[in-house]
Write an enzyme that holds these catalytic residues in place. Structure first.
Site, PDB file in Angstrom:
ATOM      1  N   CYS A   1      -4.978  -2.692   1.258  1.00 17.33           N
ATOM      2  CA  CYS A   1      -3.684  -2.884   0.834  1.00 17.33           C
ATOM      3  C   CYS A   1      -2.906  -3.193   1.970  1.00 17.33           C
ATOM      4  CB  CYS A   1      -3.149  -1.809  -0.278  1.00 17.33           C
ATOM      5  SG  CYS A   1      -2.868  -0.262   0.574  1.00 17.33           S
TER       6      CYS A   1
ATOM      7  N   GLU B   1      -9.998   4.015   3.466  1.00 18.20           N
ATOM      8  CA  GLU B   1      -9.720   3.480   4.574  1.00 18.20           C
ATOM      9  C   GLU B   1      -8.934   4.600   5.437  1.00 18.20           C
ATOM     10  OE1 GLU B   1      -9.082   1.870   1.609  1.00 18.20           O
ATOM     11  OE2 GLU B   1      -8.743  -0.251   1.972  1.00 18.20           O
TER      12      GLU B   1
ATOM     13  N   HIS C   1      -6.329   6.660   0.490  1.00 18.25           N
ATOM     14  CA  HIS C   1      -7.413   5.405   0.150  1.00 18.25           C
ATOM     15  C   HIS C   1      -8.411   5.841   1.091  1.00 18.25           C
ATOM     16  CE1 HIS C   1      -4.089   2.570  -1.391  1.00 18.25           C
ATOM     17  NE2 HIS C   1      -3.928   3.806  -1.949  1.00 18.25           N
TER      18      HIS C   1
ATOM     19  N   CYS D   1      -3.092   0.407   4.047  1.00 18.25           N
ATOM     20  CA  CYS D   1      -4.082   0.337   4.824  1.00 18.25           C
ATOM     21  C   CYS D   1      -4.306  -0.635   5.900  1.00 18.25           C
ATOM     22  CB  CYS D   1      -5.288   0.260   4.019  1.00 18.25           C
ATOM     23  SG  CYS D   1      -5.440   1.775   2.886  1.00 18.25           S
TER      24      CYS D   1
END
Length: 142
Positions: free
Chosen positions: A76, A48, A46, A79
């Site tokens: 999410c 992040e 991801h 993260c």
């Protein structure tokens, strides 16, 4: 946020879900990242997570104290947990994610008593542009 949106556009060009993230400390940009879950195959790729890793490497510390994170979609649970562990001071996210978000929706990670650190959270900056990128990406795939 504009740099995060630019990174999100680049993710879409490569077939990735268009999400971008930027870590800054003061006026210094420490990392700019886009989702990269497909190439190489990595479920933790991801934007992040990638940005946090790059920023930590750049400053030589796992604690990103006094750093801010800008991301184009509400993080999410994975993260959000990483953001907490990194000790990010402020989180700015563009579009909400009622389905998979875990900051203001779903798990609400920062509100849990087990959460080690809660950043200041600001939402809505660049929301329409981020939402349009995501909606357009998924519309093309249907």
């Amino acid at each position: 946020m504009q740099r995060a949106l630019d990174a999100a556009r680049q993710a879409a060009v490569h077939g990735e879900v268009p999400i971008g993230a930027v870590v800054v400390r003061g006026d210094e940009v420490l990392a700019v990242a886009a989702n990269r879950t497909r190439q190489p195959p990595d479920p933790t790729g991801h934007a992040e997570i990638i940005a946090l890793r790059e920023a930590a490497g750049k400053i030589g510390s796992e604690r990103l104290i006094d750093c801010d994170l800008y991301v184009t979609l509400e993080p999410c649970a994975m993260c959000a947990g990483a953001i907490s562990h990194a000790r990010i001071a402020r989180l700015y996210y563009a579009a909400p994610d009622p389905k998979g978000g875990a900051v203001d929706h779903g798990a609400r990670v920062f509100e849990r008593p087990q959460c080690l650190h809660k950043p200041e959270v600001y939402s809505g900056m660049g929301e329409s542009e981020a939402a349009e990128l995501l909606q357009g990406f998924f519309r093309e795939r249907r």
